[in-house]
Scaffold this motif. Structure first.
Motif, mmCIF file in Angstrom:
data_model
loop_
_atom_site.group_PDB
_atom_site.id
_atom_site.type_symbol
_atom_site.label_atom_id
_atom_site.label_comp_id
_atom_site.label_asym_id
_atom_site.label_seq_id
_atom_site.Cartn_x
_atom_site.Cartn_y
_atom_site.Cartn_z
ATOM 1 N N LYS A 278 -6.283 -3.017 -7.112
ATOM 2 C CA LYS A 278 -6.449 -4.373 -6.475
ATOM 3 C C LYS A 278 -8.092 -4.301 -6.874
ATOM 4 N N SER B 156 0.424 -1.455 -0.202
ATOM 5 C CA SER B 156 0.311 0.165 -0.195
ATOM 6 C C SER B 156 1.278 1.376 0.436
ATOM 7 N N ALA C 4 -8.863 -2.728 1.580
ATOM 8 C CA ALA C 4 -8.101 -1.573 1.096
ATOM 9 C C ALA C 4 -9.094 -0.713 -0.420
ATOM 10 N N VAL C 5 -9.861 -2.303 -0.692
ATOM 11 C CA VAL C 5 -10.568 -1.129 -2.084
ATOM 12 C C VAL C 5 -11.793 -0.308 -1.020
ATOM 13 N N TRP D 64 -10.394 2.683 8.135
ATOM 14 C CA TRP D 64 -10.504 0.996 6.934
ATOM 15 C C TRP D 64 -11.355 0.727 8.132
ATOM 16 N N GLY E 73 -5.338 0.569 -3.209
ATOM 17 C CA GLY E 73 -7.581 -0.229 -3.386
ATOM 18 C C GLY E 73 -7.241 -0.310 -5.223
ATOM 19 N N ARG F 128 -10.739 -11.357 -0.399
ATOM 20 C CA ARG F 128 -10.316 -10.078 -0.093
ATOM 21 C C ARG F 128 -10.132 -9.654 1.674
ATOM 22 N N PRO G 17 -12.192 2.973 -3.300
ATOM 23 C CA PRO G 17 -11.231 3.067 -2.826
ATOM 24 C C PRO G 17 -10.071 4.348 -2.452
ATOM 25 N N SER H 256 -7.279 -9.712 -2.563
ATOM 26 C CA SER H 256 -7.665 -8.555 -2.644
ATOM 27 C C SER H 256 -7.394 -8.367 -1.369
ATOM 28 N N SER H 257 -7.985 -7.225 -0.685
ATOM 29 C CA SER H 257 -7.961 -6.210 0.372
ATOM 30 C C SER H 257 -9.339 -5.695 0.862
ATOM 31 N N PRO I 243 -16.829 -0.546 -3.491
ATOM 32 C CA PRO I 243 -15.895 -0.320 -3.268
ATOM 33 C C PRO I 243 -15.201 1.098 -3.777
#
Lengths: 335, 335
Positions: free
Chosen positions: B161, B92, B135-136, B297, B158, B183, B153, B132-133, B151
């Motif tokens: 991803k 990130s 963070a999207v 987050w 993000g 994710r 981001p 993925s994460s 999402p």
């Protein structure tokens, strides 16, 4: 104010250019109108500049090329840009047929245009209006699609548009390009002959009967659609370029307002405008393939975000039919 | 069963490889276990094959390269692939610092890997698990993030991803590659020294006190996090490769289950495991920058889709601490 319109040969592109040149200005960063100084029209075939506009005071240049060709992009960006309307795209059916072509035109060229715009305006102040679509939605959708509903596209076109939205979002957040994405409802009534889009019937069943011709409706009467008129779309594209950047908040994607209508309601509006004789020209002939595609499109949206940002909707489907008659059938506005 | 793991040098990559080689098989398309016949580990620096596993019966190859280098990708894909675990990524903070690098590694290389996998298995049967994460997600989020939350981001990581998720979705839908995206929650407790991730404290405040060292907590006690243990993540990655394709329905992205915990609850679990003495080693030192990132987050998720598909969650944060002690501190499993 230097303006670029990609996909300027398209139906919406032509109307947008006409509206831009008629207005002669666009709001600048502080909201006050800035006269257009340079308009560049881009498409695969060099866009024709409407004769009525060509002899105006605004220099209009027509540029032919492929956005994924760096040399064409260079030609387009020469002279810089303050506002870019990015309408160029390969349509849904074509992107589904030729995956590589769709990726190249709908995604890679959008990325290249964002990069070129960033290079042309290193301060990040250039505004870019990107046209996305309800096609980003699909799969198991809620009854009403909200501004925060996740796109799960069921077409390559939808995926390419959704990926481009994300790029626009990031370029804006980072201050590279002041990008704004608008997701367009189904545009009705389109002028001209039917095309290969699954949605073409939605225009045909109004346009053909108004012109004294027969039309086929391949879906049941209770089929729902989310629609907007070309007038409404063009007004919203101009508005998208004018919203102050700060008002977008955390996201740069806006689902445009539209009308949720059934085919039956559309036909009733036609009856009100042109009588039972016109309605009798519509023949229902079920087409399972088109029915399935259209049924997969969401028909109900909550577009609070667009409303809060000042985007507009058509007043009624009757008004959409009336606008078509006025704009495309040579009947003057009687209001 | 030919397996590829990208990012095999990473912390999760190493654990996944160990779990794969220990299992010795993965379920085939019909659900019955198929012995591993070829495992290829890929990373920028050639991954070391754990000595305990190198002399096993499964041939393990180590390949160094850059996924965005076509020649490296060719070397990696030689011999074909049945299952690809794609963990390689620029983290990130790095993707935020160097936009071009993040795009190249996190997005373009994912696209190239999808294309190479499609070429290697033209029948579309190769499975690809993409990580993925959370963070999207970002911006104005609901109190609980749902499977259908859009999402938006707030980082380039993000965005990259989320774009890759869309590609995986389309390659799967079109039958190019049987892709699956998971994710990942924040992974806690990571072994080793702290890194530059904003989330590094979440592991430090458990790991360091357990090792008799002091740790700094840069966020308030009531900060919420959505976490999962390395064990749980590895089990879910293996499961992601095993879910029959048809069960995914319209979408290929799954938010993995996790635990919603506050820093205070994490510290209570540490107290239960290692006593007040361990807790006393944590010092609270507010860091406004980290506090802001972590607060952005989402900490609460409804992961119904993952549960329906058979993904698992940790039983409790106490169990996460216990697993760390067992797996990383040489304390045998006493259960």
């Amino acid at each position: 104010m230097r303006i670029i319109v990609t996909g300027a040969n398209g139906f919406i592109g032509r109307k947008l250019v006409a509206a831009l040149l008629q207005a002669g200005s666009l709001p600048g960063p502080d909201g006050t109108p800035v006269p257009l100084s340079d308009v560049r029209l881009f498409d695969v075939v060099a866009p024709e500049v409407p004769a009525a506009l060509a002899n105006g005071t605004v220099p209009v240049r027509s540029i032919a090329g492929d956005l994924s060709d760096p040399a064409a992009l260079d030609r387009l960006m020469t002279g810089g840009a303050d506002v870019v309307f990015h309408l160029a795209a390969v349509v849904s059916a074509q992107a589904e047929e030729d995956f590589g072509l769709g990726m190249r035109v709908n995604f890679d060229a959008t990325r290249a245009l964002l990069d070129a715009t960033r290079t042309a305006a290193p301060d990040g102040a250039a505004r870019l209006v990107f046209t996305s679509s309800v096609a980003v939605f699909g799969g198991d959708l809620p009854h009403v699609v909200r501004d925060d509903t996740a796109p799960v596209p069921q077409s390559s076109y939808g995926v390419q548009k959704a990926m481009s939205e994300l790029l626009v979002q990031d370029y804006a957040r980072r201050g590279f390009v002041d990008g704004r994405t608008v997701r367009l409802p189904t545009i009705v009534v389109r002028p001209g002959p039917p095309n290969k889009a699954a949605s073409t019937f939605a225009s045909s069943i109004i346009r053909e009967p108004l012109n004294g011709e027969s039309a086929i409706c391949p879906v049941p009467e209770d089929t729902g659609l989310f629609v907007a008129s070309p007038r409404c779309i063009v007004a919203n594209l101009l508005h998208a370029a004018s919203v102050p950047a700060a008002r977008f908040g955390h996201g740069r994607t806006v689902m445009l307002p539209g009308l949720s209508v059934t085919v039956a309601e559309m036909i009733e509006a036609l009856r009100a405008e042109a009588g039972a004789e016109a309605v009798a020209r519509i023949r229902f002939e079920d087409d399972a393939r088109i029915r399935a595609i259209v049924a997969s499109w969401p028909a109900r949206f909550q577009t609070d975000r667009a409303a809060a940002l000042g985007f507009q909707a058509d007043a009624s489907f009757a008004a959409i039919v009336r606008a078509f008659v006025e704009d495309e059938m040579g009947v003057p506005n009687q209001e």
